[in-house]
Design a protein around this motif. Structure first.
Motif, PDB file in Angstrom:
ATOM      1  N   VAL A 192     -12.187   9.501  10.857  1.00 38.03           N
ATOM      2  CA  VAL A 192     -11.858   8.600   9.753  1.00 38.03           C
ATOM      3  C   VAL A 192     -12.892   8.808   8.661  1.00 38.03           C
ATOM      4  O   VAL A 192     -14.099   8.642   8.893  1.00 38.03           O
ATOM      5  CB  VAL A 192     -11.840   7.129  10.204  1.00 38.03           C
ATOM      6  N   CYS A 193     -12.415   9.196   7.509  1.00 37.20           N
ATOM      7  CA  CYS A 193     -13.298   9.503   6.387  1.00 37.20           C
ATOM      8  C   CYS A 193     -13.331   8.329   5.415  1.00 37.20           C
ATOM      9  O   CYS A 193     -12.275   7.849   4.980  1.00 37.20           O
ATOM     10  CB  CYS A 193     -12.835  10.765   5.671  1.00 37.20           C
ATOM     11  N   THR A 194     -14.524   7.883   5.092  1.00 36.99           N
ATOM     12  CA  THR A 194     -14.688   6.787   4.126  1.00 36.99           C
ATOM     13  C   THR A 194     -15.386   7.278   2.852  1.00 36.99           C
ATOM     14  O   THR A 194     -15.851   6.474   2.041  1.00 36.99           O
ATOM     15  CB  THR A 194     -15.503   5.643   4.752  1.00 36.99           C
ATOM     16  N   CYS A 195     -15.460   8.606   2.714  1.00 36.94           N
ATOM     17  CA  CYS A 195     -16.076   9.176   1.507  1.00 36.94           C
ATOM     18  C   CYS A 195     -15.161   9.003   0.300  1.00 36.94           C
ATOM     19  O   CYS A 195     -13.963   8.765   0.431  1.00 36.94           O
ATOM     20  CB  CYS A 195     -16.338  10.678   1.708  1.00 36.94           C
ATOM     21  N   GLU A 196     -15.733   9.151  -0.875  1.00 38.17           N
ATOM     22  CA  GLU A 196     -14.922   9.224  -2.087  1.00 38.17           C
ATOM     23  C   GLU A 196     -14.019  10.450  -1.977  1.00 38.17           C
ATOM     24  O   GLU A 196     -14.474  11.536  -1.590  1.00 38.17           O
ATOM     25  CB  GLU A 196     -15.817   9.366  -3.318  1.00 38.17           C
ATOM     26  N   ALA A 197     -12.755  10.280  -2.329  1.00 34.21           N
ATOM     27  CA  ALA A 197     -11.782  11.366  -2.147  1.00 34.21           C
ATOM     28  C   ALA A 197     -12.208  12.641  -2.871  1.00 34.21           C
ATOM     29  O   ALA A 197     -12.104  13.756  -2.325  1.00 34.21           O
ATOM     30  CB  ALA A 197     -10.405  10.917  -2.627  1.00 34.21           C
ATOM     31  N   ASP A 198     -12.710  12.510  -4.099  1.00 31.41           N
ATOM     32  CA  ASP A 198     -13.103  13.690  -4.869  1.00 31.41           C
ATOM     33  C   ASP A 198     -14.278  14.414  -4.210  1.00 31.41           C
ATOM     34  O   ASP A 198     -14.328  15.649  -4.182  1.00 31.41           O
ATOM     35  CB  ASP A 198     -13.479  13.293  -6.301  1.00 31.41           C
ATOM     36  N   ASN A 199     -15.233  13.637  -3.668  1.00 27.27           N
ATOM     37  CA  ASN A 199     -16.387  14.260  -3.004  1.00 27.27           C
ATOM     38  C   ASN A 199     -15.939  15.010  -1.753  1.00 27.27           C
ATOM     39  O   ASN A 199     -16.432  16.102  -1.453  1.00 27.27           O
ATOM     40  CB  ASN A 199     -17.429  13.199  -2.644  1.00 27.27           C
ATOM     41  N   TRP A 200     -15.012  14.397  -1.005  1.00 22.63           N
ATOM     42  CA  TRP A 200     -14.493  15.044   0.218  1.00 22.63           C
ATOM     43  C   TRP A 200     -13.840  16.381  -0.131  1.00 22.63           C
ATOM     44  O   TRP A 200     -14.055  17.379   0.546  1.00 22.63           O
ATOM     45  CB  TRP A 200     -13.512  14.081   0.900  1.00 22.63           C
ATOM     46  N   GLU A 205     -13.875  22.470  -0.549  1.00 21.25           N
ATOM     47  CA  GLU A 205     -13.796  23.691  -1.353  1.00 21.25           C
ATOM     48  C   GLU A 205     -15.044  24.563  -1.154  1.00 21.25           C
ATOM     49  O   GLU A 205     -14.982  25.787  -1.268  1.00 21.25           O
ATOM     50  CB  GLU A 205     -13.623  23.329  -2.830  1.00 21.25           C
ATOM     51  N   GLN A 206     -16.177  23.893  -0.810  1.00 18.52           N
ATOM     52  CA  GLN A 206     -17.429  24.620  -0.581  1.00 18.52           C
ATOM     53  C   GLN A 206     -17.611  24.991   0.894  1.00 18.52           C
ATOM     54  O   GLN A 206     -18.669  25.476   1.299  1.00 18.52           O
ATOM     55  CB  GLN A 206     -18.613  23.753  -1.034  1.00 18.52           C
ATOM     56  N   LYS A 207     -16.549  24.744   1.706  1.00 15.21           N
ATOM     57  CA  LYS A 207     -16.578  25.016   3.155  1.00 15.21           C
ATOM     58  C   LYS A 207     -17.642  24.188   3.866  1.00 15.21           C
ATOM     59  O   LYS A 207     -18.238  24.622   4.858  1.00 15.21           O
ATOM     60  CB  LYS A 207     -16.802  26.503   3.435  1.00 15.21           C
ATOM     61  N   LYS A 208     -17.855  22.971   3.347  1.00 16.71           N
ATOM     62  CA  LYS A 208     -18.860  22.076   3.934  1.00 16.71           C
ATOM     63  C   LYS A 208     -18.186  20.845   4.525  1.00 16.71           C
ATOM     64  O   LYS A 208     -17.157  20.396   4.029  1.00 16.71           O
ATOM     65  CB  LYS A 208     -19.874  21.643   2.875  1.00 16.71           C
ATOM     66  N   ALA A 209     -18.774  20.309   5.559  1.00 17.60           N
ATOM     67  CA  ALA A 209     -18.247  19.109   6.217  1.00 17.60           C
ATOM     68  C   ALA A 209     -18.771  17.866   5.523  1.00 17.60           C
ATOM     69  O   ALA A 209     -19.928  17.804   5.107  1.00 17.60           O
ATOM     70  CB  ALA A 209     -18.645  19.097   7.683  1.00 17.60           C
ATOM     71  N   CYS A 210     -17.908  16.866   5.428  1.00 15.20           N
ATOM     72  CA  CYS A 210     -18.368  15.575   4.905  1.00 15.20           C
ATOM     73  C   CYS A 210     -19.137  14.867   6.023  1.00 15.20           C
ATOM     74  O   CYS A 210     -18.987  15.201   7.208  1.00 15.20           O
ATOM     75  CB  CYS A 210     -17.201  14.743   4.416  1.00 15.20           C
TER      76      CYS A 210
END
Length: 559
Positions: A192-200, A205-210
Motif C-alpha cells: 500500500v503506497c501512501t506517497c504522492e502520486a507524482d513522486n511515486w 521512471e528512475q527504476k527506484k523503489a518508493c
C-alpha cells in the motif's frame, strides 16, 4: 485523338459494378479512366462528376444487364485477376478442450462500430470451436457508467448475432478482488503506497523503489484494511502490485491494483464500496477465475497483457493465449460515449441511435445489416497491422445482402413537374424486384394531363441531350420546349439514350434522413405496408430503411 469522356467513364463504371455485384465505386472508376486516358487528368473534376453520376445511374440496373452491357463493350473487362485469397482467420492453438472467450465492454454507453470487431472475432471462434462466450461488463469506473448500458450492450450483441453464454458484472465481484489483493500481500507481491502520486511515478521512471515498497505483509495488511474502512481519503493511498523495477518499459514497472474513490455513487452498488479495482487487477483475476483460454484484443493492450502476466506468474495460474490485433482508425464516425451522452442531454442528438453516430444502434437504424458488419470484420481478420475502417467496403458487403432482397421504388428529390404531350395516359408496370416476379409489381395509371416528377439534374440532362427514357414507363424527346412521348421501346438504350427515374405527381411526400443529419425531401411511389421497418431500394438514389408510412413517408438513408 478526341475522347468521349462519358463513354470511357461508363465503360469502367460498368466493369467495376459487374465485378462487385452491381456496386460501382466512383473513386475506382476515376483511377481506371485516368490510367487509360492520362490527358483527362487536367479535367479531374469533370471526370469525378461524371463518375459519380454514371455510377449512381448503374446502381439501379439489374446485375445481369450490367454484365451484358459490359460484355458487349469488351468481354475482357469481365476477367478478374484471380489471386488465392489468404484465410485471415487463423487457427487458434490449444483448442482440444474447447475455448472460453470474452467480450469486455465498459458500460459507458451502447456499443459502437469499433466494439464490433472484438465482439465478432470472439463469436466466430467460440462458434468454430463450440466454446463458451462470456460478456463481462467492466464497471469499476463509476464516473463513466450509463445505467442504461447494462441493458443496451446485451441488445447490441444480440443484434450482431453474438450468442452470449454467461454475463458477468464486475461490480458484483469486489470482495473477490479484495481477497486476491490480500493474497498478493501475503506473497510479498503487493504493498500500500501512501506517497504522492507524482513522486511515486518519478521514482518508477528512475527504476527506484518508493519507501512503501519495503513494507512487511503485516504492515501492508494494516494499511489495506484502513483503506477499506474509509481511513484514507481519495488519492491518499493505493494498493500497488509489484513487477520489475528494472523492466525497460516504465509503464510495466509496479502498477496500481486498487484505488480509493469516496465521491462517486455507483449505479449498482451505491456507496457500499470506496476501494475500486483497477483494470489490470480485475481483468487478470477474472480471466483466470472464469477460465478464459484465449484472449483477443487490440494492441493498445500490449502493456496491460505484460502487467497482467505478473499476477498469473505470482499465483502459478495458467495464462490464456493472447492475440493483439492492430489499431483501427474509424473516419467519419462519432464514437466517444461521453461526447454523445452530453449531446443527447443537450438535444444535439436525438438518442444513441441518431443516424449521425457510429453506434451499433445508429447503423442498425440506417439499415446496415448485422451480417454485413460480421462479413467486414471476418474479411479483415486478425491482422496485427494498423488499419483504417473502410465504410465503402462495409457498404459493398451490405449491398450484397440487400440487393437480392429489397423491394424497388422510385424516389425523386427536389421534384420538378414535367408535362408529357403526345399521349392521353401512361401505364406503369414495374417489378417490386426484378429477380422475384412472384413479389408482384408496382402499377399506376397516369391520366391526362400526363404529368410526372423528375429531378432537376435529370430534367436538365433531358433538355440538353434531347432524349430520355423514363424507367419502366416511356421514352421522351425534348421538342419546342416540351416533353413529347415517343413510345416505349427499350431498344433506345442501345442508342445511348439515358435512363432517368421519376415519380407520379400523386405520389407520397417523402423525407429521407441522411447520415450527416440533413434531410432529402422529395416524392416517392406508395410504399407497401409490408416494407415498414425494412430496407428498400429507391432506384438510382440508394437504399433506405422505411421508418414511417402515413400521409408522409419517413426513411433513413442506408447507402
Amino acid at each position: 485523338m478526341s475522347v468521349d469522356l462519358r463513354e470511357v467513364v461508363r465503360k469502367y463504371a460498368l466493369q467495376n459494378a459487374a465485378l462487385h455485384k452491381g456496386s460501382a465505386n466512383p473513386k475506382a472508376v476515376v483511377g481506371k479512366v485516368m490510367g487509360e486516358v492520362p490527358e483527362l487528368r487536367p479535367r479531374s473534376q469533370e471526370v469525378s462528376a461524371a463518375a459519380e453520376e454514371i455510377c449512381a445511374e448503374i446502381c439501379g440496373m439489374k446485375l445481369e444487364d450490367i454484365v451484358a452491357e459490359t460484355e458487349s463493350i469488351n468481354p475482357e473487362l469481365l476477367k478478374k485477376t484471380k489471386t488465392e485469397k489468404k484465410d485471415v482467420m487463423i487457427e487458434l492453438p490449444n483448442t482440444e478442450n474447447g475455448v472460453v472467450m470474452r467480450m469486455a465492454p465498459g458500460p459507458s454507453g451502447p456499443l459502437h462500430i469499433g466494439h464490433t470487431r472484438v465482439a465478432i472475432l470472439n463469436d466466430y471462434y467460440v462458434k468454430k470451436y463450440q466454446g463458451k462466450y462470456i460478456n463481462r461488463l467492466e464497471d469499476t469506473n463509476p464516473e463513466k457508467i450509463d445505467p442504461d448500458a447494462y441493458k443496451m450492450i446485451p441488445e447490441d450483441l444480440a443484434w450482431l448475432g453474438v450468442h452470449v453464454d454467461e454475463t458477468v458484472i464486475q461490480s458484483d465481484r469486489f470482495e473477490i478482488y479484495y481477497d486476491i489483493a490480500r493474497q498478493l500481500i501475503d506473497l510479498g507481491q503487493a504493498y500500500v503506497c501512501t506517497c504522492e502520486a507524482d513522486n511515486w511515478r518519478k521514482l518508477k521512471e528512475q527504476k527506484k523503489a518508493c519507501p512503501c515498497r519495503s513494507q512487511t505483509p503485516e504492515e501492508a495488511h494494516e494499511l489495506f484494511d484502513k483503506m477499506l474502512a474509509h481511513g484514507f481519503g481519495e488519492g491518499e493511498a493505493v494498493l500497488v502490485v509489484k513487477t520489475d523495477l528494472e523492466h525497460p518499459n516504465p509503464a510495466v514497472r509496479d502498477f496500481v491494483g486498487l484505488r480509493i474513490n469516496d465521491t462517486a455513487v455507483h449505479p449498482r452498488t451505491g456507496t457500499r464500496y470506496v476501494v475500486y479495482p483497477m483494470m489490470n487487477l480485475s481483468v487478470a483475476v477474472d480471466d483466470h477465475l472464469l477460465g478464459l483460454t484465449h484472449v483477443i484484443r487490440g494492441k493498445d493492450h500490449l502493456n496491460n497483457t505484460i502487467r497482467q502476466e505478473y499476477i498469473f506468474k505470482y499465483f502459478g495460474w495458467k495464462k490464456p493465449w493472447y492475440h493483439h490485433y492492430g489499431f483501427v482508425k474509424i473516419p467519419d464516425a462519432i464514437l466517444k460515449t461521453s461526447t454523445v451522452g452530453t449531446g443527447i442531454k443537450n438535444g444535439e442528438y436525438s438518442g444513441w441511435d441518431d443516424v449521425r453516430l457510429g453506434t451499433v444502434r445508429a447503423i442498425a437504424k440506417r439499415g446496415i445489416q448485422a451480417e454485413a458488419v460480421r462479413n467486414y470484420w471476418l474479411d479483415v481478420g486478425m491482422k496485427d497491422v494498423d488499419i483504417e475502417f473502410a465504410w465503402d467496403n462495409l457498404y459493398a458487403f451490405n449491398r450484397q445482402i440487400l440487393d437480392p432482397t429489397t423491394d424497388r421504388y422510385f424516389f425523386v428529390a427536389d421534384p420538378q413537374t414535367v408535362e408529357i404531350t403526345g399521349i392521353d395516359h401512361l401505364e406503369e408496370c414495374a417489378p417490386l424486384h426484378p429477380d422475384h416476379p412472384e413479389r408482384g409489381v408496382r402499377e399506376a395509371t397516369i391520366k391526362a394531363p400526363v404529368r410526372v416528377y423528375m429531378t432537376p439534374a435529370d430534367l436538365q440532362s433531358f433538355q440538353e441531350r434531347g432524349t430520355v427514357r423514363l424507367k419502366d414507363l416511356c421514352n421522351l424527346k425534348w421538342e419546342n420546349g416540351q416533353a413529347v412521348y415517343t413510345g416505349n421501346d427499350h431498344a433506345v438504350l442501345k442508342e445511348g439514350v439515358k435512363i432517368a427515374h421519376w415519380a407520379p405527381v400523386d405520389g407520397k411526400e417523402c423525407e429521407i434522413l441522411m447520415p450527416d443529419g440533413t434531410v432529402q425531401k422529395g416524392v416517392c411511389e406508395n410504399i407497401r405496408a409490408e416494407d415498414l421497418g425494412k430496407v428498400v431500394q429507391f432506384e438510382r438514389f440508394g437504399f433506405a430503411r422505411i421508418g414511417k408510412i402515413g400521409d408522409k413517408i419517413e426513411a433513413y438513408f442506408t447507402q
